[in-house]
Design a protein around this motif. Structure first.
Motif, PDB file in Angstrom:
ATOM      1  N   UNK A 130       0.826  -1.202   0.000  1.00 14.46           N
ATOM      2  CA  UNK A 130       0.000   0.000   0.000  1.00 14.46           C
ATOM      3  C   UNK A 130       0.865   1.259   0.000  1.00 14.46           C
ATOM      4  N   UNK A 131       1.929   1.231   0.795  1.00 18.04           N
ATOM      5  CA  UNK A 131       2.810   2.397   0.854  1.00 18.04           C
ATOM      6  C   UNK A 131       3.476   2.625  -0.508  1.00 18.04           C
ATOM      7  N   UNK A 132       3.906   1.552  -1.157  1.00 18.23           N
ATOM      8  CA  UNK A 132       4.549   1.687  -2.468  1.00 18.23           C
ATOM      9  C   UNK A 132       3.581   2.298  -3.478  1.00 18.23           C
ATOM     10  N   UNK A 133       2.365   1.767  -3.522  1.00 21.67           N
ATOM     11  CA  UNK A 133       1.392   2.273  -4.491  1.00 21.67           C
ATOM     12  C   UNK A 133       0.988   3.712  -4.169  1.00 21.67           C
ATOM     13  N   UNK A 134       0.801   3.995  -2.890  1.00 25.12           N
ATOM     14  CA  UNK A 134       0.415   5.355  -2.510  1.00 25.12           C
ATOM     15  C   UNK A 134       1.535   6.338  -2.830  1.00 25.12           C
ATOM     16  N   UNK A 135       2.770   5.927  -2.608  1.00 16.19           N
ATOM     17  CA  UNK A 135       3.921   6.786  -2.904  1.00 16.19           C
ATOM     18  C   UNK A 135       3.968   7.142  -4.386  1.00 16.19           C
ATOM     19  N   UNK A 136       3.591   6.190  -5.228  1.00 11.53           N
ATOM     20  CA  UNK A 136       3.622   6.430  -6.674  1.00 11.53           C
ATOM     21  C   UNK A 136       2.391   7.178  -7.182  1.00 11.53           C
ATOM     22  N   UNK A 137       1.234   6.891  -6.586  1.00 11.99           N
ATOM     23  CA  UNK A 137      -0.016   7.410  -7.141  1.00 11.99           C
ATOM     24  C   UNK A 137      -0.515   8.689  -6.473  1.00 11.99           C
ATOM     25  N   UNK A 138      -0.147   8.952  -5.230  1.00 13.76           N
ATOM     26  CA  UNK A 138      -0.627  10.161  -4.572  1.00 13.76           C
ATOM     27  C   UNK A 138      -0.229  11.432  -5.333  1.00 13.76           C
ATOM     28  N   UNK A 139       1.038  11.559  -5.784  1.00 14.24           N
ATOM     29  CA  UNK A 139       1.371  12.767  -6.563  1.00 14.24           C
ATOM     30  C   UNK A 139       0.550  12.881  -7.847  1.00 14.24           C
ATOM     31  N   UNK A 140       0.279  11.757  -8.506  1.00 11.40           N
ATOM     32  CA  UNK A 140      -0.527  11.784  -9.719  1.00 11.40           C
ATOM     33  C   UNK A 140      -1.961  12.181  -9.409  1.00 11.40           C
ATOM     34  N   UNK A 141      -2.479  11.688  -8.276  1.00 12.41           N
ATOM     35  CA  UNK A 141      -3.837  12.032  -7.868  1.00 12.41           C
ATOM     36  C   UNK A 141      -3.942  13.501  -7.482  1.00 12.41           C
ATOM     37  N   UNK A 142      -3.042  13.935  -6.568  1.00 11.52           N
ATOM     38  CA  UNK A 142      -3.114  15.302  -6.055  1.00 11.52           C
ATOM     39  C   UNK A 142      -2.661  16.333  -7.074  1.00 11.52           C
ATOM     40  N   UNK A 143      -1.694  15.974  -7.914  1.00 13.40           N
ATOM     41  CA  UNK A 143      -1.123  16.944  -8.841  1.00 13.40           C
ATOM     42  C   UNK A 143      -1.748  16.961 -10.219  1.00 13.40           C
ATOM     43  N   UNK A 144      -2.524  15.919 -10.564  1.00 14.22           N
ATOM     44  CA  UNK A 144      -3.115  15.877 -11.909  1.00 14.22           C
ATOM     45  C   UNK A 144      -4.611  15.570 -11.883  1.00 14.22           C
ATOM     46  N   UNK A 145      -4.997  14.431 -11.311  1.00 14.73           N
ATOM     47  CA  UNK A 145      -6.391  13.984 -11.399  1.00 14.73           C
ATOM     48  C   UNK A 145      -7.347  14.990 -10.760  1.00 14.73           C
ATOM     49  N   UNK A 146      -7.089  15.384  -9.524  1.00 12.18           N
ATOM     50  CA  UNK A 146      -7.989  16.313  -8.825  1.00 12.18           C
ATOM     51  C   UNK A 146      -7.978  17.703  -9.459  1.00 12.18           C
ATOM     52  N   UNK A 147      -6.810  18.275  -9.802  1.00 13.19           N
ATOM     53  CA  UNK A 147      -6.836  19.585 -10.466  1.00 13.19           C
ATOM     54  C   UNK A 147      -7.567  19.579 -11.809  1.00 13.19           C
ATOM     55  N   UNK A 148      -7.423  18.506 -12.592  1.00 16.57           N
ATOM     56  CA  UNK A 148      -8.133  18.450 -13.867  1.00 16.57           C
ATOM     57  C   UNK A 148      -9.639  18.406 -13.637  1.00 16.57           C
ATOM     58  N   UNK A 149     -10.073  17.609 -12.648  1.00 21.45           N
ATOM     59  CA  UNK A 149     -11.497  17.600 -12.313  1.00 21.45           C
ATOM     60  C   UNK A 149     -11.945  18.990 -11.877  1.00 21.45           C
ATOM     61  N   UNK A 150     -11.145  19.655 -11.023  1.00 21.91           N
ATOM     62  CA  UNK A 150     -11.493  20.989 -10.553  1.00 21.91           C
ATOM     63  C   UNK A 150     -11.583  21.965 -11.721  1.00 21.91           C
ATOM     64  N   UNK A 151     -10.714  21.805 -12.702  1.00 27.85           N
ATOM     65  CA  UNK A 151     -10.729  22.693 -13.873  1.00 27.85           C
ATOM     66  C   UNK A 151     -12.056  22.577 -14.622  1.00 27.85           C
ATOM     67  N   UNK A 152     -12.510  21.336 -14.841  1.00 29.39           N
ATOM     68  CA  UNK A 152     -13.760  21.150 -15.589  1.00 29.39           C
ATOM     69  C   UNK A 152     -14.995  21.406 -14.734  1.00 29.39           C
ATOM     70  N   UNK A 153     -14.876  21.292 -13.420  1.00 31.74           N
ATOM     71  CA  UNK A 153     -16.042  21.456 -12.543  1.00 31.74           C
ATOM     72  C   UNK A 153     -16.232  22.886 -12.056  1.00 31.74           C
ATOM     73  N   UNK A 154     -15.186  23.707 -12.110  1.00 32.05           N
ATOM     74  CA  UNK A 154     -15.256  25.045 -11.516  1.00 32.05           C
ATOM     75  C   UNK A 154     -15.615  26.142 -12.504  1.00 32.05           C
ATOM     76  N   UNK A 155     -15.670  25.838 -13.771  1.00 33.71           N
ATOM     77  CA  UNK A 155     -15.913  26.864 -14.773  1.00 33.71           C
ATOM     78  C   UNK A 155     -17.367  27.287 -14.841  1.00 33.71           C
TER      79      UNK A 155
END
Length: 446
Positions: free
Chosen positions: A277-302
């Protein structure tokens, strides 16, 4: 006079391992929260510029394969697809907290669990009361009751990291743990109350790739070319079933082992005692926080507010209920639940904290950005007039909660900074501050 043992105190300092985990999460989520805020601002500016039609065209551009019900707009792909990655990381956090984190200890778990429950119930009741007073309790407006119940972990931790550099570590741990419990409640609400007409055949079929995924990760076979297709197939089948596809991300995350093993199968691709879990979270958390959530926010906040849109929004009882729920309901729910828990259990605040700190932290939980925007879309339909009003309310309420929390916590942070300068924490040769070792010796967590 007897002194109450530290484990009976609220917001006591976490173990050194937990403190390190919180510090890592803060670093990642701080960057992610900043990117999230920039993405939302860009979307708002673009949606209210002379070329706002191009923003709508981009958001509503369809991509996918229609026979599989995957002919989705880019906005829908962000909400259903990219957020599944966010909820996968949330699933990892949930399992970690309940099995090896602070939530494994019923004493420590009681505070964030009760506080999170209060932070969900009170905002929902305030929203419902607002709609009832406005005379719309029998209409679609009541579908938005869950919008002000969520706390955005990335945004809240980013604010805390900026303004609370010297706040007690117990407060940071509490906020992260509360947000994890809050995510669990939000996931449950989405799965139960905001599912379309459920088709059980694809839902049952989703158990097959989910089971294979679980089998592989439990045997420490972590190979992307095997796990990614299984994850996508699980996501697709859950999406086809009518249950919101982000639930698939949570289910996949909950299958990942969080406890290292002394012995692993010979076919494992990971070494013994590896924390999958730590290995996967270490790899995926930056992708989630730095890409997935901001892209959703971009399309949802306009949201377009020029041409009278803002005036209509501030008169909408849905928007009023959301702002009141986030700014008033969250602080009353979290602070009130914590106070009642302390009153009935006769527990005391940890010596490092004051009730002023808890007020500031309770205000911070009113930042309900990402999941609140998602629930708004599920409640009223993406792009609808009422959804636009809800989005403006979520953005405005979250910013107001962040400002109020900053005013309280910055003052408290200045106090703790002076204390820190006067009494520097020593470190032993092992690099662990003495304060953590002393607390661990007392509560038996070393």
């Amino acid at each position: 006079m007897s002194v109450r043992p530290p484990q009976d105190r609220l917001f006591n300092r976490p173990t050194w391992t937990e403190a390190q985990f919180v510090a890592r999460a803060l670093r990642t989520e701080t960057v992610g929260g900043a990117i999230l805020l920039v993405a939302a601002i860009v979307a708002l500016v673009w949606a209210n510029s002379p070329i706002r039609e191009s923003y709508a065209a981009l958001r509503d551009f369809k991509v996918g394969y229609e026979p599989w019900h995957l002919d989705l707009t880019l906005g829908q792909w962000a909400a259903d697809g990219l957020l599944a990655l966010f909820f996968f990381v949330a699933g990892l956090e949930l399992k970690r907290e309940f099995l090896v984190g602070d939530l494994r200890n019923p004493r420590k778990a009681a505070v964030p669990v009760v506080a999170a429950a209060g932070g969900v119930m009170v905002p929902a009741l305030i929203f419902a009361a607002t709609i009832f007073v406005a005379g719309e309790s029998g209409g679609e407006a009541m579908r938005g009751w869950a919008i002000p119940t969520a706390t955005d972990i990335a945004f809240a931790l980013a604010v805390l990291a900026v303004i609370g550099s010297h706040l007690p570590s117990g407060l940071r741990s509490f906020l992260l743990t509360l947000a994890v419990v809050d995510d669990l409640i939000a996931i449950t609400i989405i799965a139960i109350f905001y599912a379309d007409e459920v088709s059980f055949t694809p839902l049952l079929l989703a158990l097959v790739p989910l089971g294979v995924f679980a089998f592989l990760v439990q045997r420490r076979i972590v190979v992307p070319w095997l796990l990614v297709p299984l994850g996508l197939l699980t996501w697709g089948l859950v999406h086809e079933s009518g249950v919101h596809a982000t639930v698939a991300g949570v289910l996949l995350g909950l299958t990942v082992p969080v406890k290292p093993r002394d012995h692993v199968p010979a076919v494992s691709t990971m070494p013994a005692k590896a924390d999958v879990a730590h290995r996967l979270e270490h790899r995926l958390r930056p992708l989630s926080a730095g890409f997935a959530v901001p892209v959703f926010a971009f399309f949802a906040s306009g949201v377009t507010v020029i041409g009278g849109g803002f005036g209509e929004a501030v008169r909408d009882p849905v928007a009023i209920g959301i702002v009141l729920g986030l700014v008033v309901g969250k602080v009353v729910g979290v602070l009130g639940a914590t106070f009642l828990l302390a009153r009935f259990t006769k527990a005391e605040l940890d010596e490092d904290c004051t009730w002023s700190d808890i007020i500031g932290l309770s205000l911070l939980t009113g930042i309900g950005f990402t999941v609140s925007l998602l629930v708004g879309e599920l409640a009223f339909g993406a792009g609808s007039e009422r959804d636009d009003h809800a989005k403006l309310a979520v953005i405005g309420g979250s910013l107001l909660a962040a400002v109020l929390a900053s005013l309280v916590l910055r003052r408290r942070n200045a106090v703790y900074r002076r204390i820190h300068l006067e009494d520097q924490v020593d470190q032993d040769q092992d690099g662990i501050p003495d304060a953590f070792q002393e607390r661990s010796d007392t509560d038996g967590t070393r």
